[in-house]
Design an enzyme around this catalytic site. Structure first.
Site, short mmCIF file in Angstrom:
data_model
loop_
_atom_site.label_atom_id
_atom_site.label_comp_id
_atom_site.label_asym_id
_atom_site.label_seq_id
_atom_site.Cartn_x
_atom_site.Cartn_y
_atom_site.Cartn_z
N LYS A 82 -13.51 -7.53 -7.70
CA LYS A 82 -13.97 -7.87 -6.36
C LYS A 82 -15.46 -8.18 -6.45
CE LYS A 82 -10.53 -5.14 -3.84
NZ LYS A 82 -10.29 -3.92 -3.04
N ASP A 94 -0.41 -0.31 -4.42
CA ASP A 94 -1.84 0.00 -4.38
C ASP A 94 -2.03 1.34 -3.69
OD1 ASP A 94 -4.58 0.07 -4.25
OD2 ASP A 94 -4.80 -1.65 -2.92
N GLU A 145 -2.12 0.07 -8.64
CA GLU A 145 -3.57 -0.11 -8.52
C GLU A 145 -4.25 1.18 -8.08
OE1 GLU A 145 -6.67 -3.16 -6.26
OE2 GLU A 145 -4.52 -3.30 -5.87
N LYS A 158 0.84 -1.19 0.00
CA LYS A 158 0.00 0.00 0.00
C LYS A 158 0.89 1.25 0.00
CE LYS A 158 -4.08 -2.09 0.54
NZ LYS A 158 -5.24 -1.90 -0.35
N ASP A 179 -9.50 -0.63 -9.68
CA ASP A 179 -10.20 -1.33 -8.60
C ASP A 179 -11.52 -0.60 -8.36
OD1 ASP A 179 -11.16 -2.32 -6.17
OD2 ASP A 179 -9.29 -2.04 -5.08
#
Length: 375
Positions: free
Chosen positions: A265, A191, A216, A166, A241
């Site tokens: 997701k 991300d 991401e 992250k 995402d």
């Protein structure tokens, strides 16, 4: 085959994470979730899980809003007329705008029940063929770079096939440089969880030197246009995402050139059927997909495993072992990773047994909704 659901049980669970998980939008120590159990006339149960968080950090949905939508709208719609196949539910739920995580939780329970009634694994009911899936691990923002390197070393030793780190402004280029220096050959991605704007393009370009698999969701959660402007400026593929909530979002992103990879997701896109449609679209366009994670407990994790058996889930997903997050999960056996792989269970439905003792332990409250009285 008619799916004769007699009643639905909603359970509000609260589970403690083994360690805090920090992203650009918050730190999580506990995870609230809604566990959905759909029971048919023969007493067979199907299980689904809401992946919404307790506050609207990731999207506008929360655990409380999901409960409201399930109780007041979605469960009554489920009972409103006969059902023959779970793929009918997206159209039935279409009158309810958004609220994708609530829809996915109920649809997932019906899919599990449907596969059990057929006597086949959920992955087979969805058209999946893989016997094992590759998995990576997502690592939250750590107190120090030294802490981050130590965590990465532990997961590399366990064989995870990809490491996701992250990032956010102030915790990005220098951090990734240190990670790449320490782990020059590890498949690595970053991300951002929407932490940047197009004005940060030069900073994001600086990540190109590290040979990342992807970055991401660098820009806003509802954006496609600025991502389409940014992608030609980067060597690193952009993976979307939060921006992808539906088949149409995915189609527009691919048409615009907003990304080169899509993270699917199940909860974010509204269920297994929509996830499969997006997978199929990306396969037609030659765009790889992978399955993202939402700190799921065992039921949600099992659904992720099932969808990942579809052929175009070509990149390692976020479905780490249960032990990565929980002292004790709510399924048996727990999800285990060996050499960066999860063996896909072959029992009917999700392939794991729900541990009712653990469910009871984590349940804060519950409510039953019968077909004849949905209030």
């Amino acid at each position: 085959m008619a799916i004769n659901i007699e009643y639905v049980i909603l359970r509000h669970l609260q589970m403690e994470l083994k360690a805090p998980f920090t992203t650009s939008f918050g730190t999580f120590q506990t995870k609230e979730l809604i566990l959905v159990e759909a029971v048919d006339c023969d007493g067979v149960s199907g299980w689904g899980e809401s992946v919404a968080f307790s506050a609207p950090w990731y999207s506008e949905e929360t655990v409380k809003t999901n409960w409201h939508m399930l109780e007041e709208f979605l469960v009554p719609l489920l009972f409103s007329k006969p059902l023959r196949h779970p793929a009918e539910l997206p159209e039935r739920f279409a009158a309810i705008r958004q609220n994708n995580m609530a829809k996915a939780a109920l649809e997932g329970a019906v899919w599990d029940l449907y596969a059990k009634r057929l006597g086949v694994p959920l992955c087979q009911a969805l058209g999946g063929t893989k016997k094992e899936i590759e998995v990576g691990v997502s690592i939250g923002i750590q107190p120090t770079v030294a802490d981050l390197l130590q965590v990465i070393e532990r997961y590399v030793a366990q064989g995870y096939r990809r490491i996701k780190v992250k990032i956010k402004p102030g915790w990005d280029v220098d951090v990734i440089r240190d990670v790449r220096r320490a782990f020059p050959d590890v498949p690595l991605m970053a991300d951002a969880n929407s932490a940047y704007t197009f004005a940060d393009a030069k900073r994001l370009q600086a990540l190109d030197e590290f040979g990342l698999m992807m970055i991401e969701q660098p820009l806003a959660a509802d954006d496609l246009v600025d991502h389409a402007r940014l992608q030609p400026l980067l060597q690193t593929p952009i993976c979307l995402d939060e921006s992808i909530r539906s088949y149409d979002d995915a189609r527009k992103a691919l048409d615009l050139g907003s990304c080169r990879i899509i993270n699917i997701k199940i909860g974010r896109v509204g269920g297994l059927w929509e996830a499969k449609r997006i997978h199929d679209l990306c396969a037609e366009r030659g765009v790889s997909v992978w399955c993202g994670g939402m700190l799921e407990a065992g039921v949600g994790r099992a659904h992720n495993i099932a969808i990942t058996t579809l052929e175009n889930f070509a990149l390692p997903g976020d479905t780490a072992a249960s032990s990565h997050y929980w002292e004790r999960d709510i399924i048996t056996p727990e999800v285990e990773v060996q050499g960066g792989l999860i063996r896909v269970p072959n029992a009917p439905g999700i392939g794991y047994e729900v541990d009712r003792r653990q469910v009871e332990r984590y349940t804060q409250f519950a409510k039953v909704f019968h077909r004849t009285a949905t209030a």
